[in-house]
Design a protein around this motif. Sequence first.
Motif, PDB file in Angstrom:
ATOM      1  N   THR A 180      25.491  10.814  28.228  1.00 45.19           N
ATOM      2  CA  THR A 180      24.146  10.413  28.648  1.00 45.19           C
ATOM      3  C   THR A 180      23.116  10.753  27.576  1.00 45.19           C
ATOM      4  O   THR A 180      22.263   9.931  27.227  1.00 45.19           O
ATOM      5  CB  THR A 180      23.770  11.090  29.974  1.00 45.19           C
ATOM      6  N   SER A 181      23.213  11.942  27.017  1.00 42.77           N
ATOM      7  CA  SER A 181      22.277  12.382  25.992  1.00 42.77           C
ATOM      8  C   SER A 181      22.349  11.491  24.748  1.00 42.77           C
ATOM      9  O   SER A 181      21.318  11.049  24.222  1.00 42.77           O
ATOM     10  CB  SER A 181      22.586  13.829  25.618  1.00 42.77           C
ATOM     11  N   LYS A 182      23.545  11.224  24.261  1.00 34.53           N
ATOM     12  CA  LYS A 182      23.708  10.440  23.039  1.00 34.53           C
ATOM     13  C   LYS A 182      23.355   8.970  23.236  1.00 34.53           C
ATOM     14  O   LYS A 182      22.750   8.351  22.354  1.00 34.53           O
ATOM     15  CB  LYS A 182      25.141  10.566  22.503  1.00 34.53           C
ATOM     16  N   LEU A 183      23.704   8.399  24.379  1.00 29.56           N
ATOM     17  CA  LEU A 183      23.376   6.988  24.621  1.00 29.56           C
ATOM     18  C   LEU A 183      21.880   6.798  24.863  1.00 29.56           C
ATOM     19  O   LEU A 183      21.333   5.743  24.544  1.00 29.56           O
ATOM     20  CB  LEU A 183      24.179   6.429  25.797  1.00 29.56           C
ATOM     21  N   SER A 184      21.218   7.818  25.384  1.00 27.94           N
ATOM     22  CA  SER A 184      19.771   7.738  25.622  1.00 27.94           C
ATOM     23  C   SER A 184      18.998   7.617  24.310  1.00 27.94           C
ATOM     24  O   SER A 184      17.861   7.153  24.293  1.00 27.94           O
ATOM     25  CB  SER A 184      19.286   8.977  26.374  1.00 27.94           C
ATOM     26  N   VAL A 237      27.039   7.766  34.232  1.00 23.34           N
ATOM     27  CA  VAL A 237      28.396   8.153  33.850  1.00 23.34           C
ATOM     28  C   VAL A 237      29.106   8.653  35.098  1.00 23.34           C
ATOM     29  O   VAL A 237      28.632   9.570  35.768  1.00 23.34           O
ATOM     30  CB  VAL A 237      28.374   9.247  32.768  1.00 23.34           C
ATOM     31  N   ASP A 238      30.245   8.048  35.424  1.00 21.16           N
ATOM     32  CA  ASP A 238      31.045   8.437  36.577  1.00 21.16           C
ATOM     33  C   ASP A 238      32.355   9.034  36.067  1.00 21.16           C
ATOM     34  O   ASP A 238      33.273   8.297  35.679  1.00 21.16           O
ATOM     35  CB  ASP A 238      31.313   7.224  37.467  1.00 21.16           C
ATOM     36  N   VAL A 292      31.301   4.264  32.200  1.00 21.54           N
ATOM     37  CA  VAL A 292      29.948   4.436  31.690  1.00 21.54           C
ATOM     38  C   VAL A 292      29.247   3.104  31.925  1.00 21.54           C
ATOM     39  O   VAL A 292      29.677   2.071  31.405  1.00 21.54           O
ATOM     40  CB  VAL A 292      29.946   4.788  30.186  1.00 21.54           C
ATOM     41  N   SER A 293      28.200   3.125  32.739  1.00 24.86           N
ATOM     42  CA  SER A 293      27.439   1.918  33.045  1.00 24.86           C
ATOM     43  C   SER A 293      26.049   2.051  32.437  1.00 24.86           C
ATOM     44  O   SER A 293      25.496   3.148  32.373  1.00 24.86           O
ATOM     45  CB  SER A 293      27.316   1.723  34.560  1.00 24.86           C
ATOM     46  N   PHE A 294      25.489   0.921  32.017  1.00 30.71           N
ATOM     47  CA  PHE A 294      24.176   0.929  31.384  1.00 30.71           C
ATOM     48  C   PHE A 294      23.610  -0.476  31.375  1.00 30.71           C
ATOM     49  O   PHE A 294      24.327  -1.458  31.589  1.00 30.71           O
ATOM     50  CB  PHE A 294      24.268   1.473  29.950  1.00 30.71           C
ATOM     51  N   SER A 295      22.320  -0.560  31.115  1.00 29.31           N
ATOM     52  CA  SER A 295      21.670  -1.851  30.918  1.00 29.31           C
ATOM     53  C   SER A 295      21.371  -1.994  29.437  1.00 29.31           C
ATOM     54  O   SER A 295      20.919  -1.052  28.791  1.00 29.31           O
ATOM     55  CB  SER A 295      20.366  -1.933  31.720  1.00 29.31           C
ATOM     56  N   ALA A 296      21.641  -3.187  28.909  1.00 28.82           N
ATOM     57  CA  ALA A 296      21.407  -3.477  27.495  1.00 28.82           C
ATOM     58  C   ALA A 296      20.710  -4.824  27.383  1.00 28.82           C
ATOM     59  O   ALA A 296      20.823  -5.663  28.267  1.00 28.82           O
ATOM     60  CB  ALA A 296      22.726  -3.499  26.732  1.00 28.82           C
TER      61      ALA A 296
END
Length: 88
Positions: free
Chosen positions: A20-24, A34-35, A41-45
């Motif tokens: 979470t820290s690095k992707l932020s 992150v589950d 790992v889910s995210f919006s791009a």
Amino acid sequence: MKTSIIVQNLKCGGCANTITSKLSQLENITDIVVDADASTVSFSAIGPDEALTVKERLKTLGYPSIEDENGMLSKAKSFVSCATGKMK
């Protein structure tokens, strides 16, 4: 664009904290979830280029996607990333 990646070596909250820290830190990446139980790992791009950047960043942290090789180097990197995440 909402995206999920199934990753290897994701074991605990320490791993999740590091991811979470690095992707932020990446531009145009938001809504990071992150589950550890599901190893996702889910995210919006904004688009596919940003999603590919996330996949590559995860690999450098030791969390390759399920279709990538998971050698000893990846496992060692994930161990260090996990320990770092536990200290924060």
